[in-house]
Design a protein around this motif. Structure first.
Motif, PDB file in Angstrom:
ATOM      1  N   SER A 136     -39.055  38.807 -17.669  1.00 40.60           N
ATOM      2  CA  SER A 136     -37.593  38.731 -17.550  1.00 40.60           C
ATOM      3  C   SER A 136     -37.223  38.050 -16.245  1.00 40.60           C
ATOM      4  O   SER A 136     -38.086  37.799 -15.383  1.00 40.60           O
ATOM      5  CB  SER A 136     -36.997  40.138 -17.565  1.00 40.60           C
ATOM      6  N   GLY A 138     -35.604  39.270 -13.682  1.00 39.57           N
ATOM      7  CA  GLY A 138     -35.904  40.126 -12.548  1.00 39.57           C
ATOM      8  C   GLY A 138     -37.384  40.171 -12.231  1.00 39.57           C
ATOM      9  O   GLY A 138     -37.786  40.182 -11.059  1.00 39.57           O
ATOM     10  N   MET A 139     -38.222  40.197 -13.265  1.00 38.63           N
ATOM     11  CA  MET A 139     -39.672  40.196 -13.061  1.00 38.63           C
ATOM     12  C   MET A 139     -40.127  38.882 -12.444  1.00 38.63           C
ATOM     13  O   MET A 139     -41.020  38.850 -11.583  1.00 38.63           O
ATOM     14  CB  MET A 139     -40.382  40.464 -14.382  1.00 38.63           C
ATOM     15  N   GLN A 141     -38.365  37.029 -10.434  1.00 38.64           N
ATOM     16  CA  GLN A 141     -37.988  37.063  -9.028  1.00 38.64           C
ATOM     17  C   GLN A 141     -38.949  37.933  -8.224  1.00 38.64           C
ATOM     18  O   GLN A 141     -39.292  37.606  -7.083  1.00 38.64           O
ATOM     19  CB  GLN A 141     -36.559  37.579  -8.869  1.00 38.64           C
ATOM     20  N   ARG A 142     -39.388  39.040  -8.801  1.00 33.70           N
ATOM     21  CA  ARG A 142     -40.342  39.900  -8.105  1.00 33.70           C
ATOM     22  C   ARG A 142     -41.684  39.193  -7.939  1.00 33.70           C
ATOM     23  O   ARG A 142     -42.345  39.331  -6.900  1.00 33.70           O
ATOM     24  CB  ARG A 142     -40.509  41.220  -8.852  1.00 33.70           C
ATOM     25  N   THR A 162     -30.870  36.671  -5.690  1.00 36.34           N
ATOM     26  CA  THR A 162     -30.336  37.648  -6.646  1.00 36.34           C
ATOM     27  C   THR A 162     -29.434  37.030  -7.701  1.00 36.34           C
ATOM     28  O   THR A 162     -28.888  37.744  -8.533  1.00 36.34           O
ATOM     29  CB  THR A 162     -29.556  38.754  -5.918  1.00 36.34           C
ATOM     30  N   LEU A 165     -29.425  38.212 -11.585  1.00 35.48           N
ATOM     31  CA  LEU A 165     -30.063  39.502 -11.800  1.00 35.48           C
ATOM     32  C   LEU A 165     -29.035  40.550 -12.203  1.00 35.48           C
ATOM     33  O   LEU A 165     -27.903  40.533 -11.725  1.00 35.48           O
ATOM     34  CB  LEU A 165     -30.775  39.965 -10.520  1.00 35.48           C
ATOM     35  N   ASP A 166     -29.454  41.490 -13.042  1.00 35.19           N
ATOM     36  CA  ASP A 166     -28.560  42.587 -13.393  1.00 35.19           C
ATOM     37  C   ASP A 166     -28.525  43.581 -12.228  1.00 35.19           C
ATOM     38  O   ASP A 166     -29.353  43.512 -11.314  1.00 35.19           O
ATOM     39  CB  ASP A 166     -28.978  43.243 -14.706  1.00 35.19           C
ATOM     40  N   GLU A 169     -31.886  45.384 -11.308  1.00 34.90           N
ATOM     41  CA  GLU A 169     -32.868  44.482 -10.717  1.00 34.90           C
ATOM     42  C   GLU A 169     -32.450  44.083  -9.304  1.00 34.90           C
ATOM     43  O   GLU A 169     -33.280  43.956  -8.412  1.00 34.90           O
ATOM     44  CB  GLU A 169     -33.042  43.229 -11.587  1.00 34.90           C
ATOM     45  N   ARG A 170     -31.149  43.917  -9.095  1.00 34.62           N
ATOM     46  CA  ARG A 170     -30.660  43.539  -7.762  1.00 34.62           C
ATOM     47  C   ARG A 170     -30.966  44.633  -6.749  1.00 34.62           C
ATOM     48  O   ARG A 170     -31.406  44.362  -5.633  1.00 34.62           O
ATOM     49  CB  ARG A 170     -29.164  43.252  -7.812  1.00 34.62           C
ATOM     50  N   ARG A 172     -33.395  46.861  -6.909  1.00 34.37           N
ATOM     51  CA  ARG A 172     -34.834  46.847  -6.640  1.00 34.37           C
ATOM     52  C   ARG A 172     -35.180  45.726  -5.662  1.00 34.37           C
ATOM     53  O   ARG A 172     -36.010  45.900  -4.768  1.00 34.37           O
ATOM     54  CB  ARG A 172     -35.621  46.647  -7.943  1.00 34.37           C
ATOM     55  N   PHE A 173     -34.532  44.598  -5.834  1.00 39.19           N
ATOM     56  CA  PHE A 173     -34.792  43.449  -4.974  1.00 39.19           C
ATOM     57  C   PHE A 173     -34.320  43.729  -3.550  1.00 39.19           C
ATOM     58  O   PHE A 173     -34.981  43.363  -2.575  1.00 39.19           O
ATOM     59  CB  PHE A 173     -34.078  42.221  -5.557  1.00 39.19           C
TER      60      PHE A 173
END
Length: 295
Positions: A136, A138-139, A141-142, A162, A165-166, A169-170, A172-173
């Motif tokens: 996804s 977010g994944m 970006q991680r 960011t 990102l939802d 996820e934001r 977590r980031f």
């Protein structure tokens, strides 16, 4: 440890002056570089990352001459650009292992341990065997942060990290970037004020290639304390109010505009003084440079 940028300038072949004598001192920790799209943020980040040349000026990371000793800075740099490509059919751990080799980590056992540790930090260890094409946003970006972390860099640059990102996820980031900022210089380049407000202990605002301010968010807020006023108006009244007041932002709410202005004294006319936030600081600084009101 600090990054010192002095009189950095860049003009492209089409005549666009992307950087105009940029000077910044960036300490260890999270540093927010805030500005609208087209402000010159990405040009500055690419220049620091040695991906393009400057016309003039200097950049030093402690004693390293960034612009003239590119290999030295690349060994200490982690970079997450705004757009980055991934090999969709390669597994997460395989690509991260390859990146670790490119960063000079030759011992296979050391790389394996480092890759596992890094994937744990970004909460991707369970996905280590999965192809990157299944990730996804977010994944992805991680994973981008994971590859930037490899090699224990002294400087990490993240450009619009960011965007898209939802909220989960934001968050977590945010937590991940905060951890990174404890031991290194992390430059967060963004047009999202919330990112800087949440993460950064120091910041700068850039617009049309020029630095408009540098300092701590609290210092920036103090400069507009008592100067921000708000009023709800009809959309049809916007032009009239823009003629009379220094409008810095508007938000549409239930068919009306919530209008925020900056004024040294109480403007009357139904305006109420409000507590300023970092978004007010940002819009106040760039309002004379770009047209912010598009209704």
């Amino acid at each position: 440890m600090k990054l010192v940028i002095k009189n950095l300038s860049k003009t492209y072949a089409n005549g666009v002056s992307a950087l105009q004598n940029i000077s910044l001192t960036i300490p260890q920790g999270m540093f927010g570089l805030l500005g609208p799209n087209g402000a010159g943020k990405s040009t500055l980040m690419r220049t620091i990352a040695t991906l393009q040349e400057a016309d003039s000026g200097s950049v030093f990371l402690d004693e390293i001459d960034v612009l003239n000793d590119k290999q030295a800075i690349r060994e200490r740099l982690g970079y997450l650009p705004q757009d980055f490509g991934l090999y969709p059919r390669i597994s997460t751990e395989t690509l991260l292992d390859h990146i670790a080799q490119m960063k000079g980590i030759g011992n296979k056992g050391e790389r394996k341990e480092l890759v596992a540790s890094t994937l744990n930090k970004v909460n991707l260890y369970k996905e280590r065997k999965k192809s990157l094409g299944t990730f996804s946003g977010g994944m992805r970006q991680r994973f981008g942060i994971a590859q930037a972390m490899i090699g224990n860099p002294s400087l990490i640059i993240v450009d619009e990290p960011t965007a898209g990102l939802d909220p989960a996820e934001r968050n977590r980031f945010y937590n991940l970037l905060s951890e990174l900022g404890e031991n290194t210089i992390v430059i967060l380049s963004t047009h999202i004020v919330e990112d800087v407000n949440t993460l950064c202990s120091s910041m700068a605002v850039i617009c049309k290639g020029s630095v408009l301010m540098q300092g701590k968010p609290k210092e920036a807020l103090d400069k507009v304390e008592g100067k921000i006023f708000q009023k709800a108006i009809q959309k049809s009244q916007l032009h009239e109010y823009r003629e009379k007041y220094q409008v810095i932002s508007t938000k549409l709410h239930e068919g009306k505009l919530s209008l925020r202005i900056e004024s040294d004294g109480n403007p009357g006319n139904g305006f109420e003084q409000v507590q300023p936030d970092l978004e007010d600081v940002y819009f106040s600084l760039i309002s004379t440079k770009v047209d912010l009101i598009t209704i």
